[in-house]
Design an enzyme around this catalytic site. Structure first.
Site, PDB file in Angstrom:
ATOM      1  N   ARG A 120     -15.481  60.407  38.844  1.00 48.61           N
ATOM      2  CA  ARG A 120     -14.833  59.259  38.190  1.00 48.61           C
ATOM      3  C   ARG A 120     -15.486  58.915  36.856  1.00 48.61           C
ATOM      4  O   ARG A 120     -14.905  58.179  36.051  1.00 48.61           O
ATOM      5  CB  ARG A 120     -14.762  58.064  39.145  1.00 48.61           C
ATOM      6  CG  ARG A 120     -13.682  58.247  40.209  1.00 48.61           C
ATOM      7  CD  ARG A 120     -13.611  57.073  41.151  1.00 48.61           C
ATOM      8  NE  ARG A 120     -14.822  56.913  41.917  1.00 48.61           N
ATOM      9  CZ  ARG A 120     -15.099  57.565  43.034  1.00 48.61           C
ATOM     10  NH1 ARG A 120     -14.240  58.428  43.529  1.00 48.61           N
ATOM     11  NH2 ARG A 120     -16.247  57.373  43.658  1.00 48.61           N
TER      12      ARG A 120
ATOM     13  N   GLU B 169     -28.372  57.655  51.407  1.00 48.30           N
ATOM     14  CA  GLU B 169     -28.728  56.880  52.601  1.00 48.30           C
ATOM     15  C   GLU B 169     -28.981  57.838  53.779  1.00 48.30           C
ATOM     16  O   GLU B 169     -29.968  57.720  54.494  1.00 48.30           O
ATOM     17  CB  GLU B 169     -27.596  55.910  52.913  1.00 48.30           C
ATOM     18  CG  GLU B 169     -28.007  54.841  53.892  1.00 48.30           C
ATOM     19  CD  GLU B 169     -26.862  53.881  54.178  1.00 48.30           C
ATOM     20  OE1 GLU B 169     -25.815  53.980  53.508  1.00 48.30           O
ATOM     21  OE2 GLU B 169     -27.037  53.056  55.090  1.00 48.30           O
TER      22      GLU B 169
HETATM   23  P1  AMP Z   1     -25.242  55.654  43.312  1.00 45.00           P
HETATM   24  O1  AMP Z   1     -25.767  57.016  42.978  1.00 45.00           O
HETATM   25  O2  AMP Z   1     -25.737  55.128  44.625  1.00 45.00           O
HETATM   26  O3  AMP Z   1     -25.479  54.663  42.171  1.00 45.00           O
HETATM   27  O4  AMP Z   1     -23.672  55.784  43.515  1.00 45.00           O
HETATM   28  C1  AMP Z   1     -22.820  55.851  42.437  1.00 45.00           C
HETATM   29  C2  AMP Z   1     -21.754  56.875  42.629  1.00 45.00           C
HETATM   30  O5  AMP Z   1     -21.115  56.758  43.894  1.00 45.00           O
HETATM   31  C3  AMP Z   1     -20.669  56.711  41.588  1.00 45.00           C
HETATM   32  O6  AMP Z   1     -20.256  58.016  41.163  1.00 45.00           O
HETATM   33  C4  AMP Z   1     -19.546  55.975  42.295  1.00 45.00           C
HETATM   34  O7  AMP Z   1     -18.291  56.467  41.873  1.00 45.00           O
HETATM   35  C5  AMP Z   1     -19.790  56.250  43.775  1.00 45.00           C
HETATM   36  N1  AMP Z   1     -19.744  55.020  44.595  1.00 45.00           N
HETATM   37  C6  AMP Z   1     -20.764  54.546  45.340  1.00 45.00           C
HETATM   38  N2  AMP Z   1     -20.398  53.438  46.009  1.00 45.00           N
HETATM   39  C7  AMP Z   1     -19.114  53.189  45.665  1.00 45.00           C
HETATM   40  C8  AMP Z   1     -18.171  52.159  45.998  1.00 45.00           C
HETATM   41  N3  AMP Z   1     -18.479  51.153  46.840  1.00 45.00           N
HETATM   42  N4  AMP Z   1     -16.938  52.186  45.447  1.00 45.00           N
HETATM   43  C9  AMP Z   1     -16.624  53.204  44.596  1.00 45.00           C
HETATM   44  N5  AMP Z   1     -17.460  54.205  44.239  1.00 45.00           N
HETATM   45  C10 AMP Z   1     -18.702  54.203  44.753  1.00 45.00           C
END
Ligand code: AMP
Length: 180
Positions: A67, A104
């Protein structure tokens, strides 16, 4: 001007929808497809994303699969920068470097082409959303491994409770449009 920005951001916020229990039980998925579907918010989002970085001489926007690609290329165009994709393993055709980070449950790996940019390039890292910050941190590692300088982070949405920003270095400019 800040008032106009705030009004635009309020409009963008109304075009992000929450999908409960996707892709699994307990996750509140922030869906940006309405932002993409509406021609006004499609245009306004990349403009609002670009503005804080206009004076920073960005050479490349690095977008995270998948995305981060949706607005990342528009953002790069608005900044007159190039666009570089970071992808899941096995998707990029030429030589790659990789970084692995903890989830996680388990871990994930991302890759970037080794010839993505020259030493000293000024990089803006972009994704649609920052949750824990793990993927943006791993992207930072890849950029720095190739001698790039991360001068900014750009996200449309942050999940405020997770405070992913704390996992990223403090110096680069950080711009997040919407806290949810
Ligand atoms: P992080 O690496 O934990 O910061 O997760 C970010 C990535 O996971 C991004 O590419 C987001 O598109 C996706 N992501 C994680 N949680 C969500 C959520 N609740 N809604 C949409 N996309 C998420």
């Amino acid at each position: 001007m800040d008032e106009v920005r705030q009004q635009i951001i309020d409009l963008l916020r109304r075009n992000i929808r929450n999908i409960p229990d996707f892709p699994k039980q307990g996750i509140q998925f922030k869906d940006i497809t309405p932002l993409l579907k509406n021609p006004d918010t499609l245009e306004l989002t990349s403009q609002v994303l670009a503005r804080p970085f206009r004076h920073l001489d960005i050479d490349y926007v690095v977008g995270l699969e998948s995305r981060g690609f949706l607005f990342g290329t528009n953002l790069a165009q608005d900044l007159h920068a190039g666009f570089i994709p970071i992808r899941k393993p096995g998707k990029l055709p030429a030589d790659t470097i990789s970084a692995t980070y903890a989830l996680e449950y388990g871990e994930d790996t991302i890759e970037m082409h080794t010839d993505a940019f020259n030493d000293g390039s000024r990089i803006l890292i972009h994704d649609d959303l920052i949750a824990t910050g793990g993927s943006a941190k791993a992207a930072t590692e890849l950029v720095e491994k190739l001698g790039g300088q991360v001068v900014g982070y750009s996200f449309i949405v942050e999940l405020a409770d997770l405070n992913g920003k704390k996992n990223l270095p403090g110096d680069p400019k950080m711009d997040i449009l919407i806290s949810l």
